[in-house]
Design a protein around this motif. Structure first.
Motif, PDB file in Angstrom:
ATOM      1  N   ILE A   1       0.786  -1.158  -0.012  1.00 21.50           N
ATOM      2  CA  ILE A   1       0.022  -0.063   0.040  1.00 21.50           C
ATOM      3  C   ILE A   1       0.910   1.080  -0.010  1.00 21.50           C
ATOM      4  O   ILE A   1       1.627   1.465   1.057  1.00 21.50           O
ATOM      5  CB  ILE A   1      -1.084   0.059   0.977  1.00 21.50           C
ATOM      6  CG1 ILE A   1      -2.006  -1.176   1.409  1.00 21.50           C
ATOM      7  CG2 ILE A   1      -1.747   1.317   1.143  1.00 21.50           C
ATOM      8  CD1 ILE A   1      -2.533  -1.389   2.435  1.00 21.50           C
ATOM      9  N   HIS A   2       0.909   2.029  -1.020  1.00 22.14           N
ATOM     10  CA  HIS A   2       1.789   3.204  -0.998  1.00 22.14           C
ATOM     11  C   HIS A   2       1.249   4.366  -0.540  1.00 22.14           C
ATOM     12  O   HIS A   2      -0.133   4.406  -0.414  1.00 22.14           O
ATOM     13  CB  HIS A   2       1.821   3.498  -2.634  1.00 22.14           C
ATOM     14  CG  HIS A   2       2.257   2.321  -3.502  1.00 22.14           C
ATOM     15  ND1 HIS A   2       3.746   1.988  -3.208  1.00 22.14           N
ATOM     16  CD2 HIS A   2       1.863   1.245  -4.160  1.00 22.14           C
ATOM     17  CE1 HIS A   2       3.839   0.982  -4.142  1.00 22.14           C
ATOM     18  NE2 HIS A   2       2.742   0.542  -4.615  1.00 22.14           N
ATOM     19  N   GLU A   3       1.902   5.409  -0.259  1.00 23.55           N
ATOM     20  CA  GLU A   3       1.358   6.595   0.430  1.00 23.55           C
ATOM     21  C   GLU A   3       0.316   7.260  -0.079  1.00 23.55           C
ATOM     22  O   GLU A   3      -0.506   7.974   0.283  1.00 23.55           O
ATOM     23  CB  GLU A   3       2.594   7.602   0.641  1.00 23.55           C
ATOM     24  CG  GLU A   3       3.761   7.082   1.736  1.00 23.55           C
ATOM     25  CD  GLU A   3       4.627   8.304   1.878  1.00 23.55           C
ATOM     26  OE1 GLU A   3       4.459   9.314   1.568  1.00 23.55           O
ATOM     27  OE2 GLU A   3       5.468   7.900   2.658  1.00 23.55           O
ATOM     28  N   ASN A   4       0.168   7.352  -1.464  1.00 26.84           N
ATOM     29  CA  ASN A   4      -0.863   8.001  -2.146  1.00 26.84           C
ATOM     30  C   ASN A   4      -1.998   7.152  -2.255  1.00 26.84           C
ATOM     31  O   ASN A   4      -3.048   7.474  -2.994  1.00 26.84           O
ATOM     32  CB  ASN A   4      -0.349   8.340  -3.593  1.00 26.84           C
ATOM     33  CG  ASN A   4      -0.132   7.027  -4.500  1.00 26.84           C
ATOM     34  OD1 ASN A   4      -0.300   5.852  -4.198  1.00 26.84           O
ATOM     35  ND2 ASN A   4       0.359   7.223  -5.795  1.00 26.84           N
ATOM     36  N   GLY A   5      -2.218   6.082  -1.668  1.00 31.66           N
ATOM     37  CA  GLY A   5      -3.288   5.080  -1.742  1.00 31.66           C
ATOM     38  C   GLY A   5      -3.247   3.864  -2.615  1.00 31.66           C
ATOM     39  O   GLY A   5      -4.442   3.089  -2.745  1.00 31.66           O
ATOM     40  N   SER A   6      -2.525   4.032  -3.498  1.00 29.59           N
ATOM     41  CA  SER A   6      -2.871   2.909  -4.572  1.00 29.59           C
ATOM     42  C   SER A   6      -2.097   1.699  -4.094  1.00 29.59           C
ATOM     43  O   SER A   6      -1.223   1.708  -2.868  1.00 29.59           O
ATOM     44  CB  SER A   6      -1.872   3.208  -5.946  1.00 29.59           C
ATOM     45  OG  SER A   6      -0.406   3.551  -5.314  1.00 29.59           O
ATOM     46  N   LEU A   7      -2.462   0.625  -4.711  1.00 22.67           N
ATOM     47  CA  LEU A   7      -1.759  -0.755  -4.406  1.00 22.67           C
ATOM     48  C   LEU A   7      -1.077  -1.281  -5.352  1.00 22.67           C
ATOM     49  O   LEU A   7      -1.492  -1.079  -6.533  1.00 22.67           O
ATOM     50  CB  LEU A   7      -2.936  -1.623  -4.054  1.00 22.67           C
ATOM     51  CG  LEU A   7      -3.931  -1.073  -2.896  1.00 22.67           C
ATOM     52  CD1 LEU A   7      -5.236  -2.127  -2.876  1.00 22.67           C
ATOM     53  CD2 LEU A   7      -3.657  -1.111  -1.420  1.00 22.67           C
ATOM     54  N   THR A   8      -0.137  -2.220  -5.048  1.00 21.67           N
ATOM     55  CA  THR A   8       0.667  -2.915  -5.813  1.00 21.67           C
ATOM     56  C   THR A   8       0.434  -4.576  -5.281  1.00 21.67           C
ATOM     57  O   THR A   8       0.834  -4.845  -4.160  1.00 21.67           O
ATOM     58  CB  THR A   8       2.197  -2.826  -5.905  1.00 21.67           C
ATOM     59  OG1 THR A   8       2.529  -1.487  -6.166  1.00 21.67           O
ATOM     60  CG2 THR A   8       3.110  -3.750  -6.905  1.00 21.67           C
ATOM     61  N   VAL A   9      -0.241  -5.147  -6.062  1.00 19.02           N
ATOM     62  CA  VAL A   9      -0.438  -6.832  -5.876  1.00 19.02           C
ATOM     63  C   VAL A   9       0.568  -7.541  -6.662  1.00 19.02           C
ATOM     64  O   VAL A   9       0.782  -7.542  -7.828  1.00 19.02           O
ATOM     65  CB  VAL A   9      -1.838  -7.143  -6.305  1.00 19.02           C
ATOM     66  CG1 VAL A   9      -2.283  -8.561  -5.567  1.00 19.02           C
ATOM     67  CG2 VAL A   9      -2.855  -6.197  -5.521  1.00 19.02           C
ATOM     68  N   ILE A  10       1.506  -8.324  -5.902  1.00 20.39           N
ATOM     69  CA  ILE A  10       2.201  -9.267  -6.314  1.00 20.39           C
ATOM     70  C   ILE A  10       1.890 -10.828  -6.292  1.00 20.39           C
ATOM     71  O   ILE A  10       1.583 -11.128  -5.235  1.00 20.39           O
ATOM     72  CB  ILE A  10       3.730  -9.067  -5.622  1.00 20.39           C
ATOM     73  CG1 ILE A  10       4.199  -7.637  -5.778  1.00 20.39           C
ATOM     74  CG2 ILE A  10       4.789 -10.115  -6.516  1.00 20.39           C
ATOM     75  CD1 ILE A  10       5.339  -7.239  -5.125  1.00 20.39           C
ATOM     76  N   PHE A  11       1.446 -11.373  -7.425  1.00 19.31           N
ATOM     77  CA  PHE A  11       1.230 -12.816  -7.431  1.00 19.31           C
ATOM     78  C   PHE A  11       2.308 -13.667  -7.455  1.00 19.31           C
ATOM     79  O   PHE A  11       3.341 -13.259  -8.108  1.00 19.31           O
ATOM     80  CB  PHE A  11       0.181 -12.991  -8.717  1.00 19.31           C
ATOM     81  CG  PHE A  11      -1.097 -12.118  -8.718  1.00 19.31           C
ATOM     82  CD1 PHE A  11      -2.366 -12.771  -7.826  1.00 19.31           C
ATOM     83  CD2 PHE A  11      -0.997 -11.073  -9.278  1.00 19.31           C
ATOM     84  CE1 PHE A  11      -3.383 -12.124  -7.981  1.00 19.31           C
ATOM     85  CE2 PHE A  11      -2.378 -10.170  -9.101  1.00 19.31           C
ATOM     86  CZ  PHE A  11      -3.560 -10.796  -8.542  1.00 19.31           C
ATOM     87  N   LYS A  12       1.926 -14.842  -6.988  1.00 16.16           N
ATOM     88  CA  LYS A  12       3.208 -16.031  -7.068  1.00 16.16           C
ATOM     89  C   LYS A  12       3.564 -16.267  -8.239  1.00 16.16           C
ATOM     90  O   LYS A  12       4.905 -16.615  -8.547  1.00 16.16           O
ATOM     91  CB  LYS A  12       2.776 -17.132  -6.122  1.00 16.16           C
ATOM     92  CG  LYS A  12       2.567 -16.573  -4.575  1.00 16.16           C
ATOM     93  CD  LYS A  12       2.305 -17.925  -3.797  1.00 16.16           C
ATOM     94  CE  LYS A  12       2.066 -17.617  -2.469  1.00 16.16           C
ATOM     95  NZ  LYS A  12       1.812 -18.612  -1.369  1.00 16.16           N
ATOM     96  N   SER A  13       2.812 -15.975  -9.446  1.00 19.23           N
ATOM     97  CA  SER A  13       3.184 -16.344 -10.717  1.00 19.23           C
ATOM     98  C   SER A  13       4.215 -15.398 -10.974  1.00 19.23           C
ATOM     99  O   SER A  13       4.573 -15.592 -12.218  1.00 19.23           O
ATOM    100  CB  SER A  13       2.006 -16.300 -11.514  1.00 19.23           C
ATOM    101  OG  SER A  13       1.234 -15.009 -11.734  1.00 19.23           O
ATOM    102  N   GLY A  14       4.167 -14.191 -10.533  1.00 15.26           N
ATOM    103  CA  GLY A  14       5.162 -13.131 -10.928  1.00 15.26           C
ATOM    104  C   GLY A  14       4.408 -12.212 -11.671  1.00 15.26           C
ATOM    105  O   GLY A  14       5.047 -10.923 -11.743  1.00 15.26           O
ATOM    106  N   THR A  15       3.146 -12.073 -11.657  1.00 14.32           N
ATOM    107  CA  THR A  15       2.496 -11.078 -12.242  1.00 14.32           C
ATOM    108  C   THR A  15       2.182  -9.832 -11.381  1.00 14.32           C
ATOM    109  O   THR A  15       2.371 -10.165 -10.061  1.00 14.32           O
ATOM    110  CB  THR A  15       1.025 -11.465 -12.652  1.00 14.32           C
ATOM    111  OG1 THR A  15       0.956 -12.529 -13.553  1.00 14.32           O
ATOM    112  CG2 THR A  15       0.240 -10.478 -12.980  1.00 14.32           C
ATOM    113  N   VAL A  16       2.678  -8.719 -11.647  1.00 11.99           N
ATOM    114  CA  VAL A  16       2.403  -7.510 -10.694  1.00 11.99           C
ATOM    115  C   VAL A  16       1.249  -6.731 -11.273  1.00 11.99           C
ATOM    116  O   VAL A  16       1.231  -6.446 -12.530  1.00 11.99           O
ATOM    117  CB  VAL A  16       3.656  -6.912 -10.740  1.00 11.99           C
ATOM    118  CG1 VAL A  16       3.608  -5.485  -9.729  1.00 11.99           C
ATOM    119  CG2 VAL A  16       4.900  -7.562  -9.956  1.00 11.99           C
ATOM    120  N   THR A  17       0.511  -6.276 -10.503  1.00 14.20           N
ATOM    121  CA  THR A  17      -0.879  -5.443 -10.951  1.00 14.20           C
ATOM    122  C   THR A  17      -0.619  -4.192  -9.872  1.00 14.20           C
ATOM    123  O   THR A  17      -0.734  -3.928  -8.832  1.00 14.20           O
ATOM    124  CB  THR A  17      -2.109  -6.222 -10.665  1.00 14.20           C
ATOM    125  OG1 THR A  17      -1.913  -7.470 -11.411  1.00 14.20           O
ATOM    126  CG2 THR A  17      -3.221  -5.512 -11.020  1.00 14.20           C
TER     127      THR A  17
END
Length: 48
Positions: free
Chosen positions: A29-45
């Protein structure tokens, strides 16, 4: 991740903690409220 979802025999209609734990490596969770989701498959959203 795609193969895992294709293997599911039932439609996913509600939150499944076990499935989430199998698929997601981590969430930032970033300071600006955005999220980074890291999947075990290596996909980053990035979610704004």
């Amino acid at each position: 991740m795609i193969s895992f979802l294709q293997e599911q025999q039932a439609e996913i209609a509600e939150y499944d903690d076990q499935m989430v734990r199998r698929m997601i490596e981590g969430v930032t969770i970033h300071e600006n409220g955005s999220l980074t989701v890291i999947f075990k498959s290596g996909t980053v959203t990035e979610i704004a």
